[in-house]
Write a protein that holds these residues in place. Structure first.
Motif, PDB file in Angstrom:
ATOM      1  N   LYS A 210       0.622  -1.419  -0.035  1.00  0.00           N
ATOM      2  CA  LYS A 210      -0.009  -0.046   0.372  1.00  0.00           C
ATOM      3  C   LYS A 210       0.722   1.298   0.245  1.00  0.00           C
ATOM      4  N   GLU A 211       0.992   1.760  -1.424  1.00  0.00           N
ATOM      5  CA  GLU A 211       1.257   3.600  -0.896  1.00  0.00           C
ATOM      6  C   GLU A 211       1.554   4.141   0.118  1.00  0.00           C
ATOM      7  N   VAL A 212       1.708   4.984   0.669  1.00  0.00           N
ATOM      8  CA  VAL A 212       2.264   5.074   1.722  1.00  0.00           C
ATOM      9  C   VAL A 212       1.374   6.920   1.259  1.00  0.00           C
ATOM     10  N   GLU A 213       0.816   7.672   2.208  1.00  0.00           N
ATOM     11  CA  GLU A 213      -0.478   8.128   1.821  1.00  0.00           C
ATOM     12  C   GLU A 213       0.156   9.990   1.705  1.00  0.00           C
ATOM     13  N   LEU A 214      -0.486  10.737   1.276  1.00  0.00           N
ATOM     14  CA  LEU A 214       0.096  12.540   1.563  1.00  0.00           C
ATOM     15  C   LEU A 214      -0.592  12.923   2.550  1.00  0.00           C
ATOM     16  N   ASN A 250       4.076   9.921   9.468  1.00  0.00           N
ATOM     17  CA  ASN A 250       4.109   8.847   8.311  1.00  0.00           C
ATOM     18  C   ASN A 250       3.357   8.773   6.958  1.00  0.00           C
ATOM     19  N   CYS A 251       3.400  10.176   6.246  1.00  0.00           N
ATOM     20  CA  CYS A 251       3.272  10.774   5.152  1.00  0.00           C
ATOM     21  C   CYS A 251       3.645  11.333   4.709  1.00  0.00           C
ATOM     22  N   LEU A 252       3.538  11.416   3.274  1.00  0.00           N
ATOM     23  CA  LEU A 252       4.204  12.263   2.264  1.00  0.00           C
ATOM     24  C   LEU A 252       4.455  14.063   2.001  1.00  0.00           C
TER      25      LEU A 252
END
Length: 745
Positions: A210-214, A250-252
């Protein structure tokens, strides 16, 4: 009788006649038999193997043997021998041995060495039948016990010799063998870590990819540990550093909507995009430090001028400081030992930008600011900077780190808290170093300001600082070269010298100490006694010895990193390090334009990567980070004339988002996985993503197992990643990633 008892196939042999009424018979596969003449004249027998040794030990000097080659006569008709039966021939190996001398029977002495232990000089033992009908020697038991004792002692000696030999073999293993064993153990350990990581990823099931959330738009300039309610100091408007694992996001972090790739160096030093930083027009135009005032704002850009018709230029200001030191101009700073400068409250870095052309390295240090940040704008210009303040904790630098500390309208009240802030300046300032302070307080007119100025001046005297010069609002002090100055002060003079327990050379945000630190350091060397730049990068044998190293260690490290950097150039050029980088639609820039300017080395060791980049004449600067859980070589890095900082990579780095063009990590994953960490590898890579500019690069060099374990993480971060083999090292891999330029939709 005997033949019948043993199946008629045994070969009996009379071994010795012990007594007129006793004899011994040897039978194969059976043992020895005692044969006794009964009162009726017949022979009776019993099998007693356990008395064999006793019989032969008890008999000495008169031993006789004979073969049983005839039938017993008289009253022994019941005793028959199959060897005497018709048609049978006795084998030669059982020839009659009757009549042989005792010397011919020497095999008895060999077979039974206990006979030699006899204390009776070899005389015949006196035998008498016991209650069971067997003969027992009175001295026989003592000899048996002695024999068993010797056997036990021999066994103990053999064991001791074996253990001693094993221990000696162990300690005589060559260093190369030990290295091989350790290396093999390390490989197993790293493979275990990689396997455990894979197991953890598999346990997540479908969610593992699962891609890291923005992050939300409000976190575009997010700096963990600073812009939180816990970090706001109650006594001031400044944000203090407050770090805990729960503060990590923990988000981009995405760039602002109108973000543009920074202009390449050196154009980017003087012109930046307004949308790339958080600042208002009022903040640009408001009064502030000297370097803040040297800015011009247009619709999309902020330009910095080194000189202005309205204000005295930074060039004139630098020239004034040089004259106050007795120098012709700022180009001569290097001649008096100045190379690294800590610029507290740097404005927007114009002082350091000007001195950079003079081969002086200035790092900007300023508090966190939610808007109009000095650190953010300085880094955007491609100049060294980091968030930090000295309000409550020591700076993350060792004692005796900088040749000059500069404060021009920096906003620090040096007289507050009994001069506690000035003590921290003294701690990081090298012997013979300079403190330059520009402030209206130095030219005070009011009684209150004069009182404050007098306090700072008197404190400087107690710190063994010499007031070199004062012009207008600028004052220059020089720290003493001699430690004896502190002990020559009046008894009870304050501040006191720090005790051994409080005088810690490498500090990682320890509380400020109300005492004079650094006086016990082995690195107490005046800046005038050090080699001048650039010879300073090599360090002499005496300086290295103070750090526990030899000249060969630094020389080998330099050769190694020069080779590595050449490999990077060959592998990644022209994409990253090209002297003529070009993106689609761009015009060809002229040298020395370069895509990479700000470089972060996450595990700097001796600063070899920094040194190799300098040797290749690349226009970059490197922030050398020494992890707190590894060997502390930060004093070495700073003594070489570079900049660096201690840091715990389970905490956020003190910088704003999008501030580095390249992040380099050699052996960092190995270092981090050795410890029981309170953070994950994903946390580490998310922090790297926060620090990287869009289209920035990450180079990770580590073991193959650990590099392979990062595949899923780079996919979750949406990075363009590639794992490459290293030609001269089959056990390591190279991870090369580029952060994509993602925009908020």
């Amino acid at each position: 009788m005997l033949g019948n008892f043993w199946g008629g196939s045994s070969k009996a042999c009379v071994q010795h006649i012990l007594h007129p009424h006793w004899l011994t018979v040897s039978l194969p596969r059976i043992g020895f038999v005692w044969v006794k003449r009964t009162n009726s004249g017949s022979w009776d027998f019993e099998k007693h193997e356990e008395f064999l040794i006793s019989i032969f030990v008890g008999i000495s000097g008169v031993t006789m043997a004979t073969a049983l080659s005839r039938r017993f006569s008289g009253n022994n008709q019941g005793l028959s021998d199959p060897l005497d039966s018709p048609g049978k021939v006795k084998p030669e190996k059982e020839d009659n041995i009757i009549g042989r001398s005792p010397s011919d029977l020497g095999y008895l002495s060999v077979k039974f060495p206990s006979r030699l232990l006899s204390t009776d000089g070899g005389s015949p033992s006196k035998l008498s039948p016991n209650e069971n009908g067997f003969f027992v020697d009175s001295s026989l038991r003592n000899r048996q016990r002695l024999t068993l004792l010797l056997l036990r002692i021999s066994l103990v000696v053999i064991v001791i010799l074996a253990l001693t030999g094993s221990f000696w073999w162990t300690i005589t293993i060559t260093s190369s063998s030990r290295g091989h064993i350790y290396h093999s153990y390390r490989r197993l350990q790293e493979q275990l870590v990689s396997d455990l990581w894979d197991i953890g990823e598999l346990s997540l099931g479908p969610s593992k990819l699962k891609e890291v959330e923005l992050c939300s738009e409000a976190l575009e300039n997010f700096v963990p540990c600073y812009n939180t309610s816990e970090a706001l100091d109650s006594d001031s408007v400044e944000y203090e550093r407050r770090c805990s694992y729960g503060m990590r996001q923990n988000c981009l972090v995405l760039p602002p909507v109108n973000y543009k790739i920074p202009l390449r160096w050196p154009t980017g030093r003087d012109v930046i995009w307004v949308a790339n930083v958080k600042i208002t027009a009022q903040e640009v135009l408001s009064s502030g430090s000297l370097t803040k005032r040297m800015m011009m704002l247009d619709e999309e850009q902020i330009s910095f001028r080194s000189a202005s018709m309205m204000f005295d230029g930074v060039e004139d200001y630098s020239h004034q400081i040089a004259e106050m030191l007795g120098l012709r101009n700022e180009s001569n700073f290097i001649q008096v030992g100045v190379r690294t400068i800590l610029d507290i409250g740097c404005g927007y870095g114009s002082f350091g930008a000007h001195l950079f052309s003079k081969e002086l390295l200035t790092i900007c240090l300023a508090s966190y600011e939610a808007s109009g940040s000095q650190v953010q704008l300085t880094l955007e210009r491609g100049l060294p900077a980091m968030i930090g303040s000295i309000t409550t904790n020591q700076l993350p630098y060792p004692s005796l780190s900088y040749d000059m500390v500069h404060c021009a309208w920096c906003g620090v009240d040096w007289d507050k808290k009994d001069g506690l802030y000035l003590l921290e300046v003294d701690r990081v300032l090298r012997p013979g170093g300079y403190f330059v302070w520009t402030s209206p307080l130095t030219n005070a007119r009011s009684k209150e300001n004069q009182k404050r100025w007098n306090f700072v001046r008197d404190l400087a005297v107690n710190l063994c600082w010499e007031l070199l010069n004062q012009q207008d609002e600028t004052v220059v002090w020089k720290k003493t070269n001699k430690r004896g100055c502190y002990y020559a002060r009046k008894p009870g003079a304050l501040p006191s010298i720090c005790s051994k327990g409080n005088d810690v050379e490498s500090s990682y945000y320890r509380p400020l100490q109300n005492c004079i630190g650094g006086t016990r350091s082995r690195r107490w060397i005046a800046i005038g006694d050090r080699p001048t730049w650039p010879s300073r990068t090599k360090l002499n044998a005496n300086e290295l010895q103070l750090l526990g190293l030899h000249s060969e260690d630094l020389a080998d490290d330099s050769v190694y990193w020069n080779t590595i950097v050449r490999d990077y150039w060959s592998l990644l050029s022209p994409v990253i390090f090209s002297d003529h980088p070009k993106r689609p639609g761009d015009e060809d820039p002229s040298p020395p334009y370069n895509m990479v300017r700000n470089v972060l080395d996450m595990n700097a060791r001796f600063g070899g990567f920094n040194s190799a980049l300098m040797d290749t004449k690349k226009s970059v600067w490197v922030m050398n980070v020494v992890p707190v859980n590894g060997p502390d070589y930060l004093p070495l890095i700073l003594d070489r004339g570079f900049v660096g900082v201690l840091h715990d990579w389970c905490e956020a780095f003190p910088s704003y988002p999008r501030t580095y063009d390249m992040v380099h990590a050699d052996g960092l994953l190995t270092l981090e996985t050795r410890k029981n960490r309170r953070c994950t590898m994903l946390d580490l890579f998310v922090e790297i993503d926060r620090l990287l500019r869009p289209e920035g690069w990450l180079i990770v060099r580590d073991t193959a197992a650990l590099i392979e374990s990062t595949r899923n993480i780079t996919a979750r971060l949406k990075w363009d990643a590639r794992i490459m083999e290293i030609e001269r090292n089959n056990e390591e891999r190279l991870l090369v990633c580029q952060k994509p330029f993602m925009k908020r939709t």
